[in-house]
Design a protein around this motif. Structure first.
Motif, PDB file in Angstrom:
ATOM      1  N   ALA A 373       0.859  -1.321  -0.014  1.00 37.77           N
ATOM      2  CA  ALA A 373      -0.042   0.158  -0.218  1.00 37.77           C
ATOM      3  C   ALA A 373       0.799   1.162  -0.021  1.00 37.77           C
ATOM      4  CB  ALA A 373      -0.902  -0.008   1.106  1.00 37.77           C
ATOM      5  N   GLY A 374       1.918   1.114   0.691  1.00 38.77           N
ATOM      6  CA  GLY A 374       2.855   2.525   0.863  1.00 38.77           C
ATOM      7  C   GLY A 374       3.467   2.745  -0.539  1.00 38.77           C
ATOM      8  N   ALA A 375       4.007   1.625  -1.099  1.00 42.54           N
ATOM      9  CA  ALA A 375       4.549   1.832  -2.525  1.00 42.54           C
ATOM     10  C   ALA A 375       3.544   2.330  -3.693  1.00 42.54           C
ATOM     11  CB  ALA A 375       5.355   0.665  -2.984  1.00 42.54           C
ATOM     12  N   ALA A 376       2.168   1.694  -3.498  1.00 45.47           N
ATOM     13  CA  ALA A 376       1.407   2.086  -4.415  1.00 45.47           C
ATOM     14  C   ALA A 376       0.830   3.694  -4.025  1.00 45.47           C
ATOM     15  CB  ALA A 376      -0.068   1.284  -4.181  1.00 45.47           C
ATOM     16  N   LEU A 377       0.616   4.082  -2.974  1.00 44.62           N
ATOM     17  CA  LEU A 377       0.381   5.379  -2.398  1.00 44.62           C
ATOM     18  C   LEU A 377       1.462   6.530  -2.814  1.00 44.62           C
ATOM     19  CD1 LEU A 377      -1.103   5.096   0.858  1.00 44.62           C
ATOM     20  CD2 LEU A 377      -2.185   5.947  -1.157  1.00 44.62           C
ATOM     21  N   GLY A 382       3.053  10.767  -6.175  1.00 43.86           N
ATOM     22  CA  GLY A 382       3.855  11.463  -6.831  1.00 43.86           C
ATOM     23  C   GLY A 382       5.422  11.718  -6.200  1.00 43.86           C
ATOM     24  N   GLY A 383       5.413  10.524  -5.067  1.00 44.60           N
ATOM     25  CA  GLY A 383       6.727  10.837  -4.323  1.00 44.60           C
ATOM     26  C   GLY A 383       6.595  10.332  -2.971  1.00 44.60           C
ATOM     27  N   TYR A 384       7.592   9.960  -2.405  1.00 43.22           N
ATOM     28  CA  TYR A 384       7.763   9.755  -0.975  1.00 43.22           C
ATOM     29  C   TYR A 384       7.403  10.552   0.091  1.00 43.22           C
ATOM     30  CZ  TYR A 384       8.560   4.816  -2.006  1.00 43.22           C
ATOM     31  OH  TYR A 384       8.630   3.586  -2.762  1.00 43.22           O
ATOM     32  N   PRO A 385       7.929  11.672  -0.093  1.00 38.93           N
ATOM     33  CA  PRO A 385       7.408  13.001   0.939  1.00 38.93           C
ATOM     34  C   PRO A 385       5.907  13.157   0.939  1.00 38.93           C
ATOM     35  CG  PRO A 385       9.277  13.675  -0.566  1.00 38.93           C
ATOM     36  CD  PRO A 385       8.954  12.367  -1.138  1.00 38.93           C
ATOM     37  N   ALA A 386       5.258  13.103  -0.266  1.00 35.00           N
ATOM     38  CA  ALA A 386       3.806  13.048  -0.047  1.00 35.00           C
ATOM     39  C   ALA A 386       3.182  11.969   0.837  1.00 35.00           C
ATOM     40  CB  ALA A 386       3.174  13.227  -1.392  1.00 35.00           C
ATOM     41  N   LEU A 387       3.788  10.826   0.375  1.00 28.98           N
ATOM     42  CA  LEU A 387       3.347   9.624   1.266  1.00 28.98           C
ATOM     43  C   LEU A 387       3.415   9.649   2.698  1.00 28.98           C
ATOM     44  CD1 LEU A 387       2.508   6.522   1.574  1.00 28.98           C
ATOM     45  CD2 LEU A 387       5.081   6.039   1.190  1.00 28.98           C
ATOM     46  N   PHE A 388       4.700  10.360   3.208  1.00 36.95           N
ATOM     47  CA  PHE A 388       5.037  10.597   4.385  1.00 36.95           C
ATOM     48  C   PHE A 388       4.035  11.476   5.032  1.00 36.95           C
ATOM     49  CE2 PHE A 388       8.571   7.822   4.067  1.00 36.95           C
ATOM     50  CZ  PHE A 388       9.304   7.734   5.032  1.00 36.95           C
ATOM     51  N   ALA A 389       3.619  12.475   4.240  1.00 39.92           N
ATOM     52  CA  ALA A 389       2.452  13.419   4.794  1.00 39.92           C
ATOM     53  C   ALA A 389       1.042  12.714   4.982  1.00 39.92           C
ATOM     54  CB  ALA A 389       2.329  14.554   3.611  1.00 39.92           C
ATOM     55  N   VAL A 390       0.792  11.751   4.218  1.00 39.71           N
ATOM     56  CA  VAL A 390      -0.526  11.007   4.394  1.00 39.71           C
ATOM     57  C   VAL A 390      -0.410  10.160   5.815  1.00 39.71           C
ATOM     58  CG1 VAL A 390      -1.636   9.070   3.422  1.00 39.71           C
ATOM     59  CG2 VAL A 390      -1.251  10.989   2.116  1.00 39.71           C
ATOM     60  N   LEU A 391       0.756   9.476   5.896  1.00 45.82           N
ATOM     61  CA  LEU A 391       1.175   8.605   7.126  1.00 45.82           C
ATOM     62  C   LEU A 391       1.083   9.395   8.306  1.00 45.82           C
ATOM     63  CD1 LEU A 391       3.802   6.322   5.470  1.00 45.82           C
ATOM     64  CD2 LEU A 391       1.449   5.946   5.765  1.00 45.82           C
ATOM     65  N   THR A 392       1.324  10.642   8.297  1.00 44.24           N
ATOM     66  CA  THR A 392       1.292  11.653   9.400  1.00 44.24           C
ATOM     67  C   THR A 392      -0.090  11.753   9.711  1.00 44.24           C
ATOM     68  OG1 THR A 392       3.561  12.747   8.623  1.00 44.24           O
ATOM     69  CG2 THR A 392       1.926  13.948  10.189  1.00 44.24           C
ATOM     70  N   GLY A 393      -0.957  11.866   8.657  1.00 43.43           N
ATOM     71  CA  GLY A 393      -2.055  12.408   9.102  1.00 43.43           C
ATOM     72  C   GLY A 393      -2.893  10.894   9.792  1.00 43.43           C
ATOM     73  N   ALA A 394      -2.468   9.696   9.126  1.00 45.61           N
ATOM     74  CA  ALA A 394      -2.969   8.416   9.780  1.00 45.61           C
ATOM     75  C   ALA A 394      -2.504   8.471  11.519  1.00 45.61           C
ATOM     76  CB  ALA A 394      -2.445   7.306   8.869  1.00 45.61           C
TER      77      ALA A 394
END
Length: 408
Positions: A373-377, A382-394
């Motif tokens: 799921a992390g790789a797909a997100l 558009g990249g891992y910084p955006a993924l980390f922002a979503v994970l922060t929200g989680a």
């Protein structure tokens, strides 16, 4: 000298029976957690590239088989917890060790992808019977009020599994093919875990602590614990935050390479993050003494979110990102012990195996799904910084759920 229990009865003071603490249990579980995690879990990422190169199976397929093992362990952990409550850990963990050896040998001999996947699913059953959950159940019942010290020592040992077995696996793979390497690791697994569990866990299994005030209070409520609002909200919080921290662990290396770190530097950062977990676990006993259970839960989840946000939003320099990775590891180390003590801190130890199995199941599922799921997100965002922002929200959402889990 007057009998202490009689004196206590005269004064109306409840007594807490002295728990037997068999001396061999703690060192045995430390050794078996290092070996079990090292062979069954951490050897796979070291060997996977060799497996795919030799067999032609896709990385996606082999990783899916491994993730399937984690999903099976989550489901099997629930009935295993019930057995642990009734009968203790010896038969469960000894049988699980035998099964783990058989599964690793089956993986080594797998003639095709279907057999390889089936062997990993068998390994998932062994994980449920030998990894942290049954070890935590054993220590919680035998050590009673002193459980945090025992749990800390075992998780400190477990944290060394990758440190010991990743280099050992790589060294074996440099001289043998992946099948022979797995076979040799199976021999090590059998030599350490089967006799350790069979011999060290022979002590009588103490009866459930019916004197436990928390358990008595919980049993007096009209609804079962597992359907209560605090249990459901806490499980949801740990699951959501578990997904976030597992995804962070998997995504740390590609995040750092996106920021300009070389592969070796990124690998070192991941290794140092693991060392941070070990360091963090040494601090948990002090934290537990000085904070309430809900405050501690919310604070640690919030810190997990803060370190995720820092990794996502701080562009560099690379040494600063490495420091943040170590801090994230320290928080994760504390979260492991938080989950290990979540049940006893709130509902006592009477039904620890069953309740912790139910609570751990969705967290384990989240951990199994996080890499994909992390790789797909990351690809969609558009990249891992955006993924980390979503994970922060989680993690922030998990904080809200944890705050609502306070018993009323």
């Amino acid at each position: 000298m007057p009998d202490a229990s009689a004196a206590a009865a005269d004064t109306g003071t409840p007594t807490t029976p002295e728990r037997p603490r068999p001396r061999a249990v703690l060192p045995a579980l430390c050794a078996t957690q290092i070996t079990g995690w090292g062979v069954v879990y951490y050897a796979f990422p070291v060997l996977n590239s060799r497996i795919t190169a030799d067999t032609g199976w896709s990385t996606t397929s082999t990783t899916a088989a491994f993730s399937g093992a984690l999903l099976v362990s989550a489901l099997v952990g629930i009935p295993v917890g019930r057995v642990l409550d009734r009968r203790g850990p010896r038969a469960v963990m000894t049988g699980g060790s035998v099964l783990a050896v058989a599964a690793i040998l089956a993986i080594a001999c797998a003639p095709n992808l279907a057999a390889f996947t089936a062997a990993w699913l068998l390994a998932g059953v062994a994980m449920a019977a030998t990894f942290y959950q049954p070890a935590f159940a054993a220590l919680t019942r035998w050590w009673g009020e002193q459980r945090i010290r025992a749990l800390t020592l075992v998780t400190l040992a477990g944290g060394l599994a990758s440190t010991v077995f990743a280099p050992l696996t790589a060294a074996l793979a440099a001289h043998f093919d992946w099948r022979t390497t797995y076979a040799l690791l199976a021999v090590i697994l059998a030599a350490i875990t089967i006799p350790a569990h069979a011999l060290a866990l022979r002590a009588p299994w103490p009866p459930a602590p019916t004197h436990d005030r928390k358990a008595a209070t919980s049993n007096a409520t009209s609804r079962p614990i597992t359907r209560s609002r605090p249990f459901l909200l806490l499980t949801a919080a740990l699951t959501l935050n578990g997904f976030a921290i597992y995804a962070v662990g998997i995504a740390l290396v590609p995040l750092l390479t996106e920021r300009g770190a070389g592969p070796a530097t990124a690998a070192w950062a991941l290794g140092l993050s693991g060392a941070g977990q070990t360091l963090g676990r040494t601090l948990y006993a002090t934290l537990a003494r000085r904070t309430g259970v809900t405050t501690r839960t919310v604070a640690l989840i919030a810190l997990a979110g803060a370190t995720t946000a820092a990794l996502g939003f701080v562009p560099g320099p690379i040494p600063l990102l490495v420091v943040l990775a170590v801090l994230a590891g320290m928080v994760r180390g504390n979260l492991t012990l938080l989950q290990a003590t979540a049940v006893t801190d709130r509902w006592g130890a009477t039904h620890y195996g069953r309740l912790s199995g139910l609570m751990a199941a969705p967290v384990t599922v989240a951990g199994a799904l996080a890499p994909f799921a992390g790789a797909a997100l990351a690809a969609q965002l558009g990249g891992y910084p955006a993924l980390f922002a979503v994970l922060t929200g989680a993690s922030l959402a998990a904080c809200v759920l944890a705050a609502g889990s306070r018993s009323r």
